[in-house]
Design a protein around this motif. Structure first.
Motif, PDB file in Angstrom:
ATOM      1  N   UNK A 135       0.824  -1.213   0.000  1.00  0.00           N
ATOM      2  CA  UNK A 135       0.000   0.000   0.000  1.00  0.00           C
ATOM      3  C   UNK A 135       0.855   1.259   0.000  1.00  0.00           C
ATOM      4  N   UNK A 136       1.876   1.289   0.842  1.00  0.00           N
ATOM      5  CA  UNK A 136       2.693   2.501   0.947  1.00  0.00           C
ATOM      6  C   UNK A 136       3.407   2.799  -0.358  1.00  0.00           C
ATOM      7  N   UNK A 181       1.746  -4.281 -15.279  1.00  0.00           N
ATOM      8  CA  UNK A 181       3.150  -4.129 -14.912  1.00  0.00           C
ATOM      9  C   UNK A 181       3.495  -2.780 -14.289  1.00  0.00           C
ATOM     10  N   UNK A 182       2.994  -1.659 -14.823  1.00  0.00           N
ATOM     11  CA  UNK A 182       3.351  -0.386 -14.188  1.00  0.00           C
ATOM     12  C   UNK A 182       2.952  -0.328 -12.717  1.00  0.00           C
ATOM     13  N   UNK A 183       1.815  -0.921 -12.381  1.00  0.00           N
ATOM     14  CA  UNK A 183       1.379  -0.943 -10.984  1.00  0.00           C
ATOM     15  C   UNK A 183       2.213  -1.926 -10.172  1.00  0.00           C
ATOM     16  N   UNK A 184       2.420  -3.125 -10.706  1.00  0.00           N
ATOM     17  CA  UNK A 184       3.167  -4.146  -9.971  1.00  0.00           C
ATOM     18  C   UNK A 184       4.596  -3.702  -9.689  1.00  0.00           C
ATOM     19  N   UNK A 185       5.180  -2.965 -10.594  1.00  0.00           N
ATOM     20  CA  UNK A 185       6.561  -2.507 -10.406  1.00  0.00           C
ATOM     21  C   UNK A 185       6.688  -1.488  -9.282  1.00  0.00           C
ATOM     22  N   UNK A 186       5.558  -0.945  -8.825  1.00  0.00           N
ATOM     23  CA  UNK A 186       5.614  -0.033  -7.670  1.00  0.00           C
ATOM     24  C   UNK A 186       6.124  -0.752  -6.430  1.00  0.00           C
ATOM     25  N   UNK A 187       5.819  -2.040  -6.327  1.00  0.00           N
ATOM     26  CA  UNK A 187       6.160  -2.748  -5.094  1.00  0.00           C
ATOM     27  C   UNK A 187       6.932  -4.046  -5.320  1.00  0.00           C
ATOM     28  N   UNK A 219       9.750 -13.223  -0.443  1.00  0.00           N
ATOM     29  CA  UNK A 219      10.494 -12.270   0.371  1.00  0.00           C
ATOM     30  C   UNK A 219       9.669 -11.882   1.601  1.00  0.00           C
ATOM     31  N   UNK A 220      10.085 -10.841   2.299  1.00  0.00           N
ATOM     32  CA  UNK A 220       9.527 -10.549   3.621  1.00  0.00           C
ATOM     33  C   UNK A 220       8.902  -9.163   3.666  1.00  0.00           C
ATOM     34  N   UNK A 221       8.369  -8.812   4.847  1.00  0.00           N
ATOM     35  CA  UNK A 221       7.757  -7.498   5.026  1.00  0.00           C
ATOM     36  C   UNK A 221       8.766  -6.374   4.806  1.00  0.00           C
ATOM     37  N   UNK A 265       8.807  -5.809   1.198  1.00  0.00           N
ATOM     38  CA  UNK A 265       7.524  -5.205   0.823  1.00  0.00           C
ATOM     39  C   UNK A 265       7.567  -3.701   1.052  1.00  0.00           C
ATOM     40  N   UNK A 266       8.083  -3.285   2.204  1.00  0.00           N
ATOM     41  CA  UNK A 266       8.188  -1.854   2.512  1.00  0.00           C
ATOM     42  C   UNK A 266       9.144  -1.156   1.566  1.00  0.00           C
ATOM     43  N   UNK A 267      10.158  -1.867   1.113  1.00  0.00           N
ATOM     44  CA  UNK A 267      11.158  -1.281   0.218  1.00  0.00           C
ATOM     45  C   UNK A 267      10.732  -1.320  -1.246  1.00  0.00           C
TER      46      UNK A 267
END
Length: 301
Positions: free
Chosen positions: A30-31, A162-168, A137-139, A142-144
Motif C-alpha cells: 500500500x505505501x 506491470x506499471x502498478x506491480x513494479x511499484x512494489x 520475500x519478507x515485510x 515489501x516496505x522497500x
C-alpha cells in the motif's frame, strides 16, 4: 512475458486501486502504491496494520468490500489464504456483487490453485480479469518495494498491470496460466520453510550433541548447508532473534497444508512435506501458532 521483469522508472498511468489486506506485507504494498501516485482505497479491517500514515499520504478507506470493488480499476487481495479470498470475492455482499466489467483482480495471497481457478472463472463471468500474483520475500522487502511476484494468468493482462506491480516488486515472473502463480508459491514455500525446519531440527540436535551454535553455523556456511535459509536461522541461533524471518508457525502450517493438498490432488510424492508439517504441529502444540517458525529450534530441543 515469460522472463523475470526488473523494476524500471518508466512513466506510469495512474490507476484507481483497491487493497484488501493491509497486514505486514499489504502495508508495504500500500505505501509503495501511494508513493507512486496511484489513487489507493483500502478496506478497513481489524487485522490491518495501522493505516493512519497511508491516509495522511493520500489513501482513502471504506468499510465494506462491495463499496471498494465498485470504485476501482484494480482490486488487490493480500489476505491470509483461500477461505479469506473466497469470502472476499464470492461471499454475500462480496466483491463480485459490485465488480465492474474490465476490473482487474490481482490475488497476492497464498491460496490453493484449484480455488484460484474457481475464483478466476467467477471474475471472468462478471466481465473482469484475474491474475494470481503471490509474493516471496519478507515485510522488509515489501516496505522497500522489492518483492518477488509469481504470476499466473494471461500475459496481456499481466502486461497491462506491470506499471502498478513494479511499484512494489523488484522481480516479476510469469509462471504460466491461472493458478500457476499460486502453485509456484506453494512449491517455493515448501522448499524454503522445509529447509528452515530442517536446519532448526539439526540445530536442536547439535545442542544435545554438545556442538556450539557458532561452530554449527560456521561449518554449514563453509559447506553444503550455506544459503538463504541458514542466514535466516543464524540470528536465532547466535542471538535468539527471530527478526530475520517473521513468519508464524500457524502460517507455515497453513502453507504446508496447501502444498500437501496440491501434491495429493496430483498424486505427487510429499513425504518430506508431511514430515515438515509434523514438526510444525509439534512446535504449535508446545508454543502456540503465533510463535515464529524459527522458534522450532527451542520446540525441538
Amino acid at each position: 512475458m515469460t522472463s523475470t521483469e526488473q523494476q524500471t522508472s518508466s512513466p506510469q498511468e495512474k490507476m484507481r486501486v483497491g487493497l484488501v489486506g493491509v497486514g505486514l506485507m499489504g502495508h508495504g504494498i500500500a505505501s509503495n502504491i501511494v508513493k507512486h501516485g496511484h489513487h489507493l482505497t483500502v478496506l478497513e479491517h481489524a487485522g490491518n496494520q495501522p493505516i493512519d500514515g497511508l491516509l495522511k499520504a493520500g489513501a482513502t478507506s471504506v468499510k465494506d468490500v462491495a463499496t471498494l470493488a465498485a470504485q476501482v480499476d484494480v482490486l488487490i487481495l493480500c489476505v491470509t489464504g483461500t477461505p479469506q479470498v473466497e469470502a472476499v470475492m464470492l461471499g454475500d455482499s462480496g466483491a463480485l456483487s459490485t465488480l465492474r466489467p474490465g476490473t482487474v483482480v490481482i490475488d497476492c495471497s497464498t491460496a490453493v490453485p484449484a480455488s484460484t481457478a474457481k475464483v478466476a472463472e467467477a471474475v471472468s463471468a462478471k466481465g473482469g480479469k484475474f491474475i494470481d500474483s503471490p509474493m516471496t520475500r519478507t515485510a522488509k522487502e515489501a516496505a522497500e518495494g522489492r518483492l518477488n511476484l509469481l504470476v499466473g494468468g494471461d500475459a496481456e493482462v499481466l502486461a497491462s498491470c506491470l506499471p502498478l506491480l513494479r511499484c512494489f516488486a523488484e522481480n516479476i515472473t510469469h509462471v504460466g496460466g491461472i493458478g500457476a502463480g499460486h502453485a509456484m508459491k506453494l512449491l517455493h514455500n515448501f522448499v524454503s520453510l522445509g529447509t528452515v525446519a530442517l536446519l532448526c531440527e539439526a540445530a536442536a540436535c547439535a545442542e544435545r550433541a554438545g556442538v556450539k551454535p557458532d561452530v554449527f553455523v560456521d561449518v554449514l556456511a563453509k559447506g553444503g548447508g550455506n544459503g538463504v535459509a541458514l542466514e535466516r536461522v543464524k540470528p536465532k541461533l547466535l542471538t535468539g532473534s527471530t527478526d530475520s524471518l517473521k513468519f508464524s508457525m500457524a502460517n507455515a502450517k497453513k502453507d504446508l497444508g496447501y502444498y500437501n493438498d496440491m501434491a495429493e490432488q496430483s498424486s505427487a510424492g510429499h513425504g518430506i512435506a508431511q514430515a515438515v508439517d509434523a514438526l510444525l504441529t509439534q512446535g504449535i502444540e508446545k508454543f502456540g501458532g503465533d510463535r515464529m517458525v524459527l522458534d522450532l529450534v527451542e520446540a525441538l530441543r
